[in-house]
Design a protein around this motif. Structure first.
Motif, PDB file in Angstrom:
ATOM      1  N   LYS A  17      50.301 -27.882-110.702  1.00  0.00           N
ATOM      2  CA  LYS A  17      50.993 -28.337-110.107  1.00  0.00           C
ATOM      3  C   LYS A  17      51.607 -29.796-110.445  1.00  0.00           C
ATOM      4  O   LYS A  17      50.695 -30.623-110.694  1.00  0.00           O
ATOM      5  CB  LYS A  17      50.905 -28.097-108.546  1.00  0.00           C
ATOM      6  CG  LYS A  17      50.833 -26.784-108.199  1.00  0.00           C
ATOM      7  CD  LYS A  17      50.960 -26.357-106.728  1.00  0.00           C
ATOM      8  CE  LYS A  17      50.743 -24.665-106.449  1.00  0.00           C
ATOM      9  NZ  LYS A  17      50.659 -24.644-105.099  1.00  0.00           N
ATOM     10  N   GLU A  20      55.289 -32.822-106.207  1.00  0.00           N
ATOM     11  CA  GLU A  20      55.175 -32.234-105.202  1.00  0.00           C
ATOM     12  C   GLU A  20      54.059 -31.457-104.380  1.00  0.00           C
ATOM     13  O   GLU A  20      53.930 -31.725-103.300  1.00  0.00           O
ATOM     14  CB  GLU A  20      56.273 -31.024-105.227  1.00  0.00           C
ATOM     15  CG  GLU A  20      57.466 -31.574-105.982  1.00  0.00           C
ATOM     16  CD  GLU A  20      57.568 -31.735-107.241  1.00  0.00           C
ATOM     17  OE1 GLU A  20      56.811 -31.405-108.060  1.00  0.00           O
ATOM     18  OE2 GLU A  20      58.699 -32.227-107.889  1.00  0.00           O
ATOM     19  N   SER A  21      53.186 -30.927-105.190  1.00  0.00           N
ATOM     20  CA  SER A  21      52.014 -30.537-104.300  1.00  0.00           C
ATOM     21  C   SER A  21      50.954 -31.526-103.987  1.00  0.00           C
ATOM     22  O   SER A  21      50.479 -31.318-102.877  1.00  0.00           O
ATOM     23  CB  SER A  21      51.079 -29.741-105.438  1.00  0.00           C
ATOM     24  OG  SER A  21      50.625 -30.516-106.408  1.00  0.00           O
ATOM     25  N   ASP A  24      52.757 -32.666-100.799  1.00  0.00           N
ATOM     26  CA  ASP A  24      52.464 -31.464 -99.758  1.00  0.00           C
ATOM     27  C   ASP A  24      51.120 -31.741 -99.009  1.00  0.00           C
ATOM     28  O   ASP A  24      51.017 -31.425 -98.093  1.00  0.00           O
ATOM     29  CB  ASP A  24      52.609 -30.240-100.210  1.00  0.00           C
ATOM     30  CG  ASP A  24      53.998 -29.896-100.612  1.00  0.00           C
ATOM     31  OD1 ASP A  24      54.968 -30.601-100.117  1.00  0.00           O
ATOM     32  OD2 ASP A  24      54.378 -28.949-101.531  1.00  0.00           O
ATOM     33  N   TRP A  25      50.084 -31.992 -99.935  1.00  0.00           N
ATOM     34  CA  TRP A  25      48.723 -32.231 -99.371  1.00  0.00           C
ATOM     35  C   TRP A  25      48.655 -33.438 -98.563  1.00  0.00           C
ATOM     36  O   TRP A  25      48.100 -33.534 -97.376  1.00  0.00           O
ATOM     37  CB  TRP A  25      47.825 -32.448-100.765  1.00  0.00           C
ATOM     38  CG  TRP A  25      46.385 -32.569-100.375  1.00  0.00           C
ATOM     39  CD1 TRP A  25      45.581 -31.353-100.186  1.00  0.00           C
ATOM     40  CD2 TRP A  25      45.572 -33.493-100.093  1.00  0.00           C
ATOM     41  NE1 TRP A  25      44.394 -31.830 -99.744  1.00  0.00           N
ATOM     42  CE2 TRP A  25      44.365 -33.318 -99.675  1.00  0.00           C
ATOM     43  CE3 TRP A  25      45.684 -34.983 -99.732  1.00  0.00           C
ATOM     44  CZ2 TRP A  25      43.333 -34.046 -99.454  1.00  0.00           C
ATOM     45  CZ3 TRP A  25      44.840 -35.815 -99.415  1.00  0.00           C
ATOM     46  CH2 TRP A  25      43.792 -35.548 -99.100  1.00  0.00           C
ATOM     47  N   ASP A  27      51.158 -34.694 -96.845  1.00  0.00           N
ATOM     48  CA  ASP A  27      51.819 -34.179 -95.614  1.00  0.00           C
ATOM     49  C   ASP A  27      50.899 -33.535 -94.594  1.00  0.00           C
ATOM     50  O   ASP A  27      51.017 -33.766 -93.531  1.00  0.00           O
ATOM     51  CB  ASP A  27      52.936 -33.405 -95.924  1.00  0.00           C
ATOM     52  CG  ASP A  27      53.969 -33.189 -94.730  1.00  0.00           C
ATOM     53  OD1 ASP A  27      53.873 -33.950 -93.804  1.00  0.00           O
ATOM     54  OD2 ASP A  27      54.746 -32.324 -94.764  1.00  0.00           O
ATOM     55  N   GLN A  28      50.006 -32.667 -95.345  1.00  0.00           N
ATOM     56  CA  GLN A  28      49.081 -31.951 -94.550  1.00  0.00           C
ATOM     57  C   GLN A  28      47.908 -32.807 -94.043  1.00  0.00           C
ATOM     58  O   GLN A  28      47.349 -32.473 -92.771  1.00  0.00           O
ATOM     59  CB  GLN A  28      48.295 -30.907 -95.244  1.00  0.00           C
ATOM     60  CG  GLN A  28      49.416 -29.607 -95.786  1.00  0.00           C
ATOM     61  CD  GLN A  28      48.560 -28.866 -96.732  1.00  0.00           C
ATOM     62  OE1 GLN A  28      47.277 -28.750 -96.654  1.00  0.00           O
ATOM     63  NE2 GLN A  28      49.745 -27.990 -97.274  1.00  0.00           N
ATOM     64  N   LYS A  30      48.442 -36.341 -93.352  1.00  0.00           N
ATOM     65  CA  LYS A  30      49.017 -37.544 -93.372  1.00  0.00           C
ATOM     66  C   LYS A  30      48.555 -38.294 -92.211  1.00  0.00           C
ATOM     67  O   LYS A  30      48.405 -39.633 -92.036  1.00  0.00           O
ATOM     68  CB  LYS A  30      50.575 -37.325 -93.002  1.00  0.00           C
ATOM     69  CG  LYS A  30      50.755 -36.578 -91.775  1.00  0.00           C
ATOM     70  CD  LYS A  30      52.560 -36.172 -91.729  1.00  0.00           C
ATOM     71  CE  LYS A  30      52.728 -35.322 -90.385  1.00  0.00           C
ATOM     72  NZ  LYS A  30      54.143 -34.769 -90.516  1.00  0.00           N
ATOM     73  N   LYS A 235      59.228 -39.221 -99.442  1.00  0.00           N
ATOM     74  CA  LYS A 235      59.540 -38.237-100.600  1.00  0.00           C
ATOM     75  C   LYS A 235      60.901 -38.922-101.305  1.00  0.00           C
ATOM     76  O   LYS A 235      61.196 -38.722-102.494  1.00  0.00           O
ATOM     77  CB  LYS A 235      60.249 -37.069 -99.763  1.00  0.00           C
ATOM     78  CG  LYS A 235      60.516 -35.939-100.790  1.00  0.00           C
ATOM     79  CD  LYS A 235      61.284 -34.639-100.060  1.00  0.00           C
ATOM     80  CE  LYS A 235      59.892 -33.862 -99.454  1.00  0.00           C
ATOM     81  NZ  LYS A 235      60.253 -32.671 -98.636  1.00  0.00           N
TER      82      LYS A 235
END
Length: 691
Positions: A17, A20-21, A24-25, A27-28, A30, A235
């Motif tokens: 990936k 973006e992946s 996302d990680w 974000d989880q 943060k 982002k």
């Protein structure tokens, strides 16, 4: 007693990936990383920049992640390293002069750097002592010493004073005892001693108070608000990077271009024994910079080749010293008339980097050579170089892997102008090399030069002549409370009448373990071959200062605004102060002529002496060159690189103040100005004799 800490979660994303992946990680996770970032940095913009840079680095380094630790711990190591970089990034601090963090973060700032990192990772990030020690590259025992001294320093800040009343031989067991990790026999002995020793009882009690306060505060940090648009802002930065990559490369290219004219001097300095070698390489090597290295015997011709989809890459040579490994290459498109360049930030990796390279050193950035005659006249061939970290051994083989190349084009209006393609076009493939390298010797010369700049001592400690660079190490004594130097810029370095310009991407903060009143830096200049320095002249250019100048401005939301006040010879306007769910405040000063300050450092204090839980701040400003010409960044078209020594003046600061944790309105009662940042131009020359 102290509760047990939580070990980091081990999550490994799929390597195939993209960015973006990784986003996302983050974000989880943060919340914990957001709090960690605020432990080191001063404002929201810096924390956003921290996430942005960390995501880019994690994505770039992901192929080298080998599951030797949890993924979160591995990411944390990159995150902490990026924190260090941003802590000394003058450009981010100069335009954002406000500190708006919770009290705990400000208390941590009083600690030494290694103590602070140990405390933050252990108690804020809640990483186990073993993992923290590994991240900081120290033993567990050394980590405990750092935690102990850090808590002792906080104890002083909390009013317990300097006196340490406990018995020295038992202090080392405080942390293990309070964390319930002390082995049973030692625990019994410790408790027997404590029972009979009142000094140790009192000392342990105050130590425990500080430790509990630290943990209680960090537990509250779990609710430290992450703004709803935080990840979206990160982002957007990632999207902007992709969109404007061409402009960034152009800018870095123009700023970082270092002419290789010094090598022409070598022709007049050859000794008889090197005459044949010099003549041979003069006739056979077109790259003037590489030719100079080969003539000095600092490298050898390799001519390693690999081809993929019609594009042939040739590794011509590699020169390594203790500062970097230079790799000279040539790229040829055998099918079409295209020119490609290697981009160290994307598509270039060393598969055995952990085994062969110095992991603590960062490679230097060299922009594409778009002005060389060879590259301008070429239709399908490009010659260039990249910098990799130095090797950690005397000899070794670098397993270099190339997967992506950046396309160059000739400007349609000027065939003699080479530039990056408009849409950042790439050529993908796979080119693998095994590059043999030998670490070349550097020579160090102790310097004995010192000069006061704005009343602050600047000491010149060491000159290192390495094959690929000349490095000047200097120190600044910042033990004054009223004034300190944040950054020192150089115009040139002259060694034995040879003048060299500084490498704008080659400076760094060293912070060696010596007198804590001195901050040590190094700056890179171009290489000097075979020179034994007899005299060194250092031409200073400018300094960025922080001036302490305290002033308190009383605030009253019931008044009509704007209101003005005087500070440092200027009239500053408070344009807006509106209290609500979010309190909005705007200050401005559009008059920059003869203005003493470029940006302010201040705090906003609310009712009951509380600070806002979060401050979102936007600023506007103008650039002013050395001659006083003003460039409005939003109006006037200009080329930043062509402005002579620009200064950035903040003209408007907009703040959104919130009490996220209490839910109460943030009602400002006063503005406490601590000081300001300013730039002073210099024409000082420091002459240092080595004879």
């Amino acid at each position: 007693m102290i509760p047990a800490k939580i070990n980091p979660i081990s999550i490994t994303p799929k390597r195939e990936k993209g960015v973006e992946s990784i986003l996302d990680w983050f974000d989880q996770h943060k919340q914990s990383f957001y709090t960690l970032g605020w432990s080191f940095l001063r404002n929201q913009k810096q924390v956003e920049e921290l996430f942005y840079r960390s995501i880019i680095k994690v994505h770039r380094e992901l192929p080298r992640f080998k599951n030797e630790s949890s993924f979160e711990t591995w990411v944390t190591s990159i995150f902490i390293h990026t924190c260090r970089e941003l802590s000394y990034d003058r450009s981010l601090q100069a335009s954002e002069g406000i500190e708006s963090r919770p009290v705990l973060f400000k208390a941590l700032d009083q600690l030494k750097e290694d103590e602070k990192e140990a405390m933050v990772l252990t108690y804020v990030k809640k990483i186990s002592q073993e993992e923290t020690a590994k991240l900081l590259q120290v033993s567990v025992e050394k980590l405990k010493e750092l935690l102990f001294s850090g808590i002792q320093s906080l104890r002083k800040e909390m009013g317990y004073g300097l006196h340490i009343g406990g018995c020295k031989e038992y202090r080392k067991d405080y942390i293990d005892y309070l964390e319930r990790t002390l082995e049973r026999s030692k625990k019994i002995e410790f408790e027997i001693h404590i029972y009979h020793c009142q000094d140790c009882q009192e000392d342990l009690a105050s130590f425990q108070d500080v430790m509990l306060t630290m943990l209680n505060l960090t537990e509250k940090m779990e609710d430290f608000h992450v703004p709803s648009d935080f990840i979206e802002n990160v982002k957007a930065m990632l999207a902007e990077k992709e969109k404007n990559k061409q402009l960034k490369i152009r800018k870095r290219m123009r700023l970082g271009m270092v002419l290789a004219g010094v090598f022409a001097l070598l022709m007049g300095n050859e000794v008889v024994t090197g005459a044949f070698k010099s003549l041979y390489y003069t006739m056979t090597e077109k790259n003037q910079e590489l030719r100079a290295f080969l003539q000095q015997g600092l490298g050898e011709r390799l001519n390693l080749q690999a081809e993929s989809d019609g594009v042939k890459i040739k590794i011509k040579s590699a020169i390594s010293d203790e500062f970097q490994t230079l790799v000279f290459y040539e790229i040829e498109d055998t099918d079409e008339d295209n020119q490609y360049v290697m981009n160290i930030d994307e598509g270039v990796s060393v598969e055995n980097q952990n085994e062969i390279m110095n992991g603590s050193a960062n490679p230097r950035y060299y922009p594409p050579d778009l002005k060389s005659e060879v590259n301008i006249k070429g239709k399908n061939v490009y010659q260039g170089k990249i910098s990799l970290p130095p090797i950690s051994k005397d000899k070794g083989t670098i397993k270099l892997k190339i997967t992506k190349l950046l396309k160059l084009i000739h400007d349609s209006s000027n065939r003699n102008r080479l530039r990056v393609s408009d849409n950042m076009e790439y050529k993908t493939g796979e080119w693998n090399f095994e590059v043999p390298v030998t670490k070349q010797r550097s020579v160090e010369y102790a310097l004995d030069g010192e000069k006061e700049v704005e009343g602050i001592p600047v000491r010149f400690d060491k000159l290192t002549i390495a094959p690929t660079a000349t490095i000047l190490q200097y120190s600044i004594k910042n033990d004054q409370l009223k004034k300190r130097i944040d950054a020192l810029s150089f115009d040139n370095l002259v060694v034995n009448n040879k003048k060299m310009k500084p490498d704008l991407y080659g400076g760094s903060f060293l912070n060696p373990l010596q007198d804590m009143n001195w901050s040590t830096f190094q700056i890179n200049f171009g290489p000097i071959f075979g020179e034994e320095p007899k005299e060194v002249n250092v031409q200073l250019q400018s300094i960025n200062l922080t001036i302490e100048n305290k002033k308190t401005i009383e605030l009253d939301a019931a008044k009509k605004y704007p209101q003005t006040f005087e500070y440092a010879g200027s009239t500053i306007s408070i344009d807006k102060l509106e209290v609500g769910v979010s309190t909005n405040m705007v200050i401005s000063n559009h008059e920059v002529k003869n203005r003493a300050y470029e940006s302010l450092q201040f705090d906003i204090i609310g009712e009951n002496e509380n600070h806002p839980d979060s401050i979102e701040m936007e600023s506007e400003g103008v650039l002013v060159d050395k001659n006083g010409v003003i460039y409005d960044m939003n109006v006037t078209p200009f080329s930043y690189e062509e402005i002579e020594q620009p200064r950035y003046y903040v003209t408007v600061q907009r703040m959104k103040l919130q009490n996220n944790n209490t839910g109460k309105k943030m009602i400002p009662k006063r503005m406490e100005i601590n000081g300001y940042n300013t730039t002073r131009y210099l024409d000082d020359v420091v002459k240092i004799s080595l004879e």
